[in-house]
Structures are given as structure tokens and as C-alpha cells.
Design a protein around this motif. Structure first.
Motif, PDB file in Angstrom:
ATOM      1  N   THR A 229     -50.503  21.406 -17.736  1.00 35.85           N
ATOM      2  CA  THR A 229     -51.304  20.733 -16.724  1.00 35.85           C
ATOM      3  C   THR A 229     -50.813  21.196 -15.356  1.00 35.85           C
ATOM      4  OG1 THR A 229     -51.533  18.811 -18.174  1.00 35.85           O
ATOM      5  CG2 THR A 229     -52.087  18.512 -15.851  1.00 35.85           C
ATOM      6  N   VAL A 230     -51.691  21.850 -14.604  1.00 32.84           N
ATOM      7  CA  VAL A 230     -51.309  22.500 -13.353  1.00 32.84           C
ATOM      8  C   VAL A 230     -51.890  21.728 -12.174  1.00 32.84           C
ATOM      9  CG1 VAL A 230     -51.403  24.646 -12.032  1.00 32.84           C
ATOM     10  CG2 VAL A 230     -51.260  24.722 -14.525  1.00 32.84           C
ATOM     11  N   THR A 231     -51.061  21.505 -11.167  1.00 28.31           N
ATOM     12  CA  THR A 231     -51.488  20.823  -9.948  1.00 28.31           C
ATOM     13  C   THR A 231     -50.964  21.591  -8.743  1.00 28.31           C
ATOM     14  OG1 THR A 231     -51.326  18.697 -11.100  1.00 28.31           O
ATOM     15  CG2 THR A 231     -51.523  18.633  -8.710  1.00 28.31           C
ATOM     16  N   VAL A 232     -51.822  21.799  -7.754  1.00 25.43           N
ATOM     17  CA  VAL A 232     -51.422  22.418  -6.489  1.00 25.43           C
ATOM     18  C   VAL A 232     -51.358  21.317  -5.435  1.00 25.43           C
ATOM     19  CG1 VAL A 232     -51.922  24.197  -4.786  1.00 25.43           C
ATOM     20  CG2 VAL A 232     -52.577  24.548  -7.172  1.00 25.43           C
ATOM     21  N   GLY A 237     -48.419  16.193   0.667  1.00 29.31           N
ATOM     22  CA  GLY A 237     -48.753  15.325  -0.452  1.00 29.31           C
ATOM     23  C   GLY A 237     -50.216  15.326  -0.835  1.00 29.31           C
ATOM     24  N   THR A 238     -50.999  16.291  -0.349  1.00 32.12           N
ATOM     25  CA  THR A 238     -52.418  16.367  -0.685  1.00 32.12           C
ATOM     26  C   THR A 238     -52.612  17.255  -1.912  1.00 32.12           C
ATOM     27  OG1 THR A 238     -52.995  16.137   1.643  1.00 32.12           O
ATOM     28  CG2 THR A 238     -54.719  16.949   0.168  1.00 32.12           C
ATOM     29  N   VAL A 239     -53.296  16.721  -2.918  1.00 31.10           N
ATOM     30  CA  VAL A 239     -53.596  17.487  -4.128  1.00 31.10           C
ATOM     31  C   VAL A 239     -54.867  18.287  -3.877  1.00 31.10           C
ATOM     32  CG1 VAL A 239     -54.097  17.367  -6.587  1.00 31.10           C
ATOM     33  CG2 VAL A 239     -52.503  15.732  -5.567  1.00 31.10           C
ATOM     34  N   ILE A 240     -54.757  19.615  -3.927  1.00 32.03           N
ATOM     35  CA  ILE A 240     -55.907  20.469  -3.597  1.00 32.03           C
ATOM     36  C   ILE A 240     -56.481  21.185  -4.820  1.00 32.03           C
ATOM     37  CG2 ILE A 240     -55.224  20.811  -1.204  1.00 32.03           C
ATOM     38  CD1 ILE A 240     -53.952  23.435  -1.976  1.00 32.03           C
ATOM     39  N   HIS A 241     -55.789  21.079  -5.963  1.00 36.93           N
ATOM     40  CA  HIS A 241     -56.329  21.726  -7.170  1.00 36.93           C
ATOM     41  C   HIS A 241     -55.673  21.105  -8.400  1.00 36.93           C
ATOM     42  CE1 HIS A 241     -58.188  24.868  -9.605  1.00 36.93           C
ATOM     43  NE2 HIS A 241     -57.020  25.019 -10.224  1.00 36.93           N
ATOM     44  N   ILE A 407     -43.832  16.035 -10.424  1.00 39.79           N
ATOM     45  CA  ILE A 407     -43.035  17.271 -10.452  1.00 39.79           C
ATOM     46  C   ILE A 407     -43.203  18.034  -9.145  1.00 39.79           C
ATOM     47  CG2 ILE A 407     -42.809  19.529 -11.578  1.00 39.79           C
ATOM     48  CD1 ILE A 407     -43.651  18.110 -14.199  1.00 39.79           C
ATOM     49  N   ALA A 408     -44.439  18.090  -8.649  1.00 35.91           N
ATOM     50  CA  ALA A 408     -44.690  18.777  -7.375  1.00 35.91           C
ATOM     51  C   ALA A 408     -43.927  18.109  -6.233  1.00 35.91           C
ATOM     52  CB  ALA A 408     -46.190  18.772  -7.079  1.00 35.91           C
ATOM     53  N   ALA A 409     -43.895  16.778  -6.214  1.00 36.41           N
ATOM     54  CA  ALA A 409     -43.184  16.071  -5.150  1.00 36.41           C
ATOM     55  C   ALA A 409     -41.695  16.384  -5.178  1.00 36.41           C
ATOM     56  CB  ALA A 409     -43.411  14.569  -5.292  1.00 36.41           C
ATOM     57  N   LEU A 439     -45.046  11.311  -5.965  1.00 33.95           N
ATOM     58  CA  LEU A 439     -45.938  11.904  -4.978  1.00 33.95           C
ATOM     59  C   LEU A 439     -46.054  11.036  -3.726  1.00 33.95           C
ATOM     60  CD1 LEU A 439     -47.950  14.246  -4.413  1.00 33.95           C
ATOM     61  CD2 LEU A 439     -49.730  12.803  -5.404  1.00 33.95           C
ATOM     62  N   CYS A 440     -45.979   9.729  -3.906  1.00 30.13           N
ATOM     63  CA  CYS A 440     -46.128   8.834  -2.757  1.00 30.13           C
ATOM     64  C   CYS A 440     -45.005   9.010  -1.740  1.00 30.13           C
ATOM     65  CB  CYS A 440     -46.192   7.383  -3.228  1.00 30.13           C
ATOM     66  SG  CYS A 440     -44.679   6.824  -4.048  1.00 30.13           S
ATOM     67  N   ASP A 441     -43.844   9.531  -2.171  1.00 29.36           N
ATOM     68  CA  ASP A 441     -42.735   9.740  -1.235  1.00 29.36           C
ATOM     69  C   ASP A 441     -43.079  10.796  -0.183  1.00 29.36           C
ATOM     70  OD1 ASP A 441     -41.132   7.858  -2.481  1.00 29.36           O
ATOM     71  OD2 ASP A 441     -40.359   9.310  -3.922  1.00 29.36           O
ATOM     72  N   LEU A 442     -43.975  11.709  -0.528  1.00 33.20           N
ATOM     73  CA  LEU A 442     -44.400  12.712   0.451  1.00 33.20           C
ATOM     74  C   LEU A 442     -45.301  12.092   1.518  1.00 33.20           C
ATOM     75  CD1 LEU A 442     -45.232  15.762  -1.838  1.00 33.20           C
ATOM     76  CD2 LEU A 442     -43.108  15.301  -0.619  1.00 33.20           C
ATOM     77  N   TRP A 443     -46.044  11.071   1.135  1.00 29.93           N
ATOM     78  CA  TRP A 443     -46.968  10.450   2.094  1.00 29.93           C
ATOM     79  C   TRP A 443     -46.224   9.700   3.197  1.00 29.93           C
ATOM     80  CZ3 TRP A 443     -50.021   7.790  -2.435  1.00 29.93           C
ATOM     81  CH2 TRP A 443     -50.632   8.786  -3.203  1.00 29.93           C
ATOM     82  N   THR A 444     -45.022   9.199   2.863  1.00 34.18           N
ATOM     83  CA  THR A 444     -44.269   8.387   3.827  1.00 34.18           C
ATOM     84  C   THR A 444     -43.266   9.196   4.614  1.00 34.18           C
ATOM     85  OG1 THR A 444     -42.658   7.825   2.113  1.00 34.18           O
ATOM     86  CG2 THR A 444     -44.544   6.351   2.372  1.00 34.18           C
ATOM     87  N   GLN A 445     -43.169  10.510   4.346  1.00 35.09           N
ATOM     88  CA  GLN A 445     -42.184  11.327   5.056  1.00 35.09           C
ATOM     89  C   GLN A 445     -42.587  11.502   6.515  1.00 35.09           C
ATOM     90  OE1 GLN A 445     -39.245  12.615   4.057  1.00 35.09           O
ATOM     91  NE2 GLN A 445     -39.484  11.532   2.134  1.00 35.09           N
ATOM     92  N   THR A 446     -41.587  11.429   7.384  1.00 33.61           N
ATOM     93  CA  THR A 446     -41.822  11.653   8.818  1.00 33.61           C
ATOM     94  C   THR A 446     -41.053  12.850   9.340  1.00 33.61           C
ATOM     95  OG1 THR A 446     -40.011  10.131   9.365  1.00 33.61           O
ATOM     96  CG2 THR A 446     -42.241   9.210   9.253  1.00 33.61           C
TER      97      THR A 446
END
Length: 451
Positions: A229-232, A237-241, A407-409, A439-446
Motif C-alpha cells: 500500500t503506497v502513499t505519497v 502532512g498532505t496526502v497527494i497520492h 509510516i510516511a509521518a 500523520l496528525c503530528d505533521l499537521w501540528t508542527q510549527t
């Protein structure tokens, strides 16, 4: 500060040849006389290894030649029979055989010392290693002296007729693509010839182009129900693929063959007894080849996705040493875990991606699928469909897709931690440890490194 030298990337292509019946005879004679010389040289190198072993690789071949090959300036040698038995033997073929003999003896000495020390013994009664003087070697061809390339359609090879050495021109019918890449350097090929195949094994020193990647990664979750299962995901934190890779036809072919093994084993043994050594060896060989094909198909597609999105890295879980806990002995689930291609897919992907100048990283595998990507906590597997996960909010989501996003995060945090020297701590501010990040940890990064 020490500068790390870039590792060489050596890859090998197969160039298929189309020899005539007479050329096949000549190739057979060439391989035969080359192997005879290798057997002859292994004994000489082993006898004088106490002196040869301390020399550098550039000094060893001339040292062996001084023992076996007479010249005008060196009329007397220790082993004069070599020039008589192998009359008019080409010098570059001889040096290739010497290099092979040195490698065989060096490997044997190393393995024997490890056996003596007990490092390589799996049991007390383990027998010592054996020095194999031939080991199925094939002649290595040096440019200009042993082969002449005519474009990429034909090649001239120096061959042995039984009494003399002549040149013969043979057609090249199959190529790969590495010879057309500008930075690649062709090295000395080997002539592979036997009753079944006739081709050149052509190594290339690959020099990948310098990349200017975008701020995103490809994350791969290797599973049982879905092969990959592949995710870009971008650094923000935006999933584009998203993509599921599962060559079901090849998997079914492999599983059908394995089921036939179980059926034949029941007919052979009955309720008790033992199977003879080599039982269904051809079937197992075919299944291994199918597994290789599946691994190449999946890894090729992963690299294509990484190239299309110009990612910085491909991220895998670190599954080294992982062992299946689920499934009883000899069950179908255990068999599926046994055929899980987690290591092969990672290895083949890394090999292909390195040629394009990319890098592959691994992250901790714990809780990648158990934690929800949105930070809602531990998920529960659906009782009717184990591939689905139920979040604390009641949301149903694909478990492998959830794992690949986590895994991506972790891969992104690992990459940015290396770049950001101002944040050496292993803790995310206000979040979980980096090794268990979602993945949510990327959304809160500053941090400006993630902008």
C-alpha cells in the motif's frame, strides 16, 4: 570532519547472444580450457598463499605470473609446464583466471579460519569448508584483447578451437537499457555458456544524476492481504497520492502450486512417514521464481511512483527479525506469512531507487497500523473484515492505508530531524515520541523545516 566516500553502484545486464552451431562448439571449448586453467592455478596460488596473501590486489597477479609464465627477460619460472599445456593462451584470459584463483583461495582461507574459531559452526560436528578449484566459473572478457564490440548488434569474441585462438563474430539479440544511460560505465563482461543459456553478463558502474527532490516521501506498507500500500505525503502532512499494488494473478499461480505440494505429500506419506530429500524440488523452484517476479513487479511500480512525484525518500517499516505470531502450525495463515515478501521487495526497491540517485529509509514498525492517523488513539479491527480499522469516532478506514500514512509521518520526522540541528530532542513538542508518530503530528508542527 571525515567525508564519506559515495558507494559504488554496480548493476549487471544480460545481453542475449545468438550463436551458430559451430560457434556453440567454440564457446564450449573456450569455457572448458578456461576452467582447466583455473583448476591448475588454484593449486599454485594455495601452495604459495603464505607469500601471496600479504600482497595487495595489484601485486598478486604479477606475482603469480612470475611463477608460471616465462618471458625473454624471465626464461626460468617455477612452473614451466603451464606454457606447454596451455599453449598460446591469451594473456588477458590468463590474468582473469589468476584473479579468479586468488579469490577462491582467499575465500577458502577466510572460511576455514572462521570454522577453526567456531564462528561459522552451527553445530559441533560441522565439517570444515572445501576448496573448490573450479566452482563453475566463466571466462571474463577484457575490451580489445578478448572482445570487440560492433555497436550493440554484434560482438567479436576470442575463442579456442582446440588448437588455436581465433576471433568469431556473434549476433546480440537482447539488451537492457543501462548501456544507453550517459553516466554509466561498462565494465568487463563474462561469457556465460552452457547447455541451456548463452549470453553475456555485462556489469555497469552506475553514476546516478544529482537530484533536486520535492518535499514529499513515498511510504510503503507491506501486508498480507495487499502486497504493498503506497502513499505519497508532503512534509506538511498532505496526502497527494494513494495506490494499492497487488499482483493477484501471480500470487494465485504461486499458491496453486504450493497447494499441489500438500496434496502430493498426503498421497506420498499417508498419515505418517517422511518425505524424501528433494521432494517437489521443481515446484518449489518455480514458486521461488514467481516470488522474484512479484517482488520485481511491486518494486518497479514503487520506484515509478517515487520518480513521478520526485520524492526525497522511500520509507519502509523495519521488519528485520519479525516473526509471525498468528496462525496455528501448518495453517493457511502461517503459509501466507511464510510467503510474505517483505525483505525482497525492500531490497529490490532500494537497488532500483539507488540507480536514480534516491535513498531508502526505515522507521520503527511498532503501532503503525494500531494508531489512527488522525490522532484519535488505538484502532480496532473490524470483526468481519480484518483489513478494515474502526477509529474511536466510529470511522471505518483501510488499515494498510492508515499504516502507510503513519509510516510516511515517521519518515518525514526522521528526515527533518537530521536537517534541523536546533531540535535534537527525540520528543515532538506536545506529541508522542518520534518513533511512534502519526500523520496528525505533521499537521501540528510549527518548525520552519517542515514549512
Amino acid at each position: 570532519m571525515k567525508v564519506k566516500k559515495p558507494t559504488k553502484i554496480i548493476r549487471t545486464d544480460k545481453w542475449t547472444l545468438n550463436p551458430t552451431a559451430q560457434q556453440r562448439v567454440l564457446f564450449g571449448e573456450t569455457v572448458k580450457v578456461y576452467r582447466r586453467l583455473c583448476r591448475y592455478l588454484v593449486g599454485i596460488v594455495f601452495t604459495h598463499w603464505s607469500k601471496l596473501g600479504g600482497l595487495s590486489s595489484q601485486q598478486q597477479i604479477p606475482a603469480v605470473e612470475r611463477l608460471i609464465h616465462a618471458t625473454a627477460k624471465r626464461p626460468v619460472v617455477k612452473y614451466p609446464s603451464m606454457d606447454g599445456v596451455f599453449y598460446k593462451f591469451p594473456s588477458y584470459y590468463r590474468r582473469a583466471a589468476i584473479s579468479f584463483a586468488i579469490g577462491q583461495v582467499s575465500s577458502y582461507i577466510t572460511r576455514y579460519r572462521e570454522w577453526q574459531c567456531g564462528l561459522s559452526r552451527q553445530r559441533r560436528q560441522a565439517k570444515p569448508p572445501i576448496l573448490k578449484a573450479e566452482a563453475g566459473c566463466y571466462p571474463v572478457l577484457y575490451k580489445g584483447q578478448c572482445y570487440k564490440l560492433h555497436g550493440y548488434r554484434a560482438i567479436e569474441i576470442k575463442v579456442f578451437t582446440g588448437t588455436d585462438w581465433i576471433w568469431t563474430k556473434v549476433q546480440i539479440t537482447g539488451l537492457r537499457e543501462r548501456h544507453g544511460i550517459p553516466g554509466n560505465k561498462m565494465l568487463s563482461p563474462a561469457l556465460i555458456f552452457n547447455d541451456r543459456v548463452c549470453h553475456l553478463s555485462v556489469p555497469f558502474d552506475c553514476v546516478p544524476e544529482k537530484r533536486n527532490p520535492d518535499k514529499n516521501v513515498v511510504a510503503v506498507d507491506l501486508g498480507i492481504n495487499t502486497t504493498a500500500t503506497v502513499t505519497v505525503v508532503t512534509f506538511g502532512g498532505t496526502v497527494i497520492h494513494r495506490e494499492f499494488i497487488h499482483p493477484g494473478r501471480d500470487i494465485d499461480r504461486r499458491d496453486q502450486r504450493l497447494k499441489s505440494v500438500a496434496m502430493r505429500a498426503r498421497k506420498t506419506m499417508g498419515k505418517g512417514g517422511k518425505l524424501h530429500k528433494g521432494f517437489c524440488a521443481q515446484t518449489y523452484r518455480k514458486c521461488a521464481n514467481i516470488n522474484n517476479q512479484i517482488s520485481h513487479i511491486v518494486s518497479k511500480r514503487i520506484v515509478q511512483i517515487a520518480s513521478a512525484f520526485n520524492v526525497e525518500a522511500i520509507v519502509f517499516e523495519n521488519l528485520k527479525g519479525w516473526k509471525a505470531k498468528g496462525g496455528r502450525k501448518r495453517s493457511t495463515l502461517r503459509q501466507r506469512f511464510h510467503g510474505w515478501l517483505k525483505a525482497k521487495i525492500c531490497d529490490y526497491t532500494e537497488m532500483k531507487w539507488q540507480e536514480r540517485g534516491g535513498k531508502v529509509i526505515e522507521v520503527k514498525a511498532a503501532y503503525t497500523s494500531k494508531l489512527a492517523y488522525d490522532g484519535s488513539g488505538i484502532v480496532k479491527r473490524d470483526s468481519k473484515n480484518y483489513a478494515l480499522a474502526v477509529f474511536a469516532s466510529g470511522k471505518r478506514y483501510n488499515c494498510d492505508l492508515n499504516g502507510s500514512q503513519n509510516i510516511a509521518a515517521r519518515g518525514i520526522l526522521q528526515l527533518t530531524r537530521r536537517k534541523d540541528s536546533e531540535e535534537p530532542s527525540s520528543q515532538c513538542s506536545g506529541g508522542s515520541p518520534r518513533s511512534w508518530a502519526c500523520l496528525c503530528d505533521l499537521w501540528t508542527q510549527t518548525s520552519p523545516g517542515l514549512a
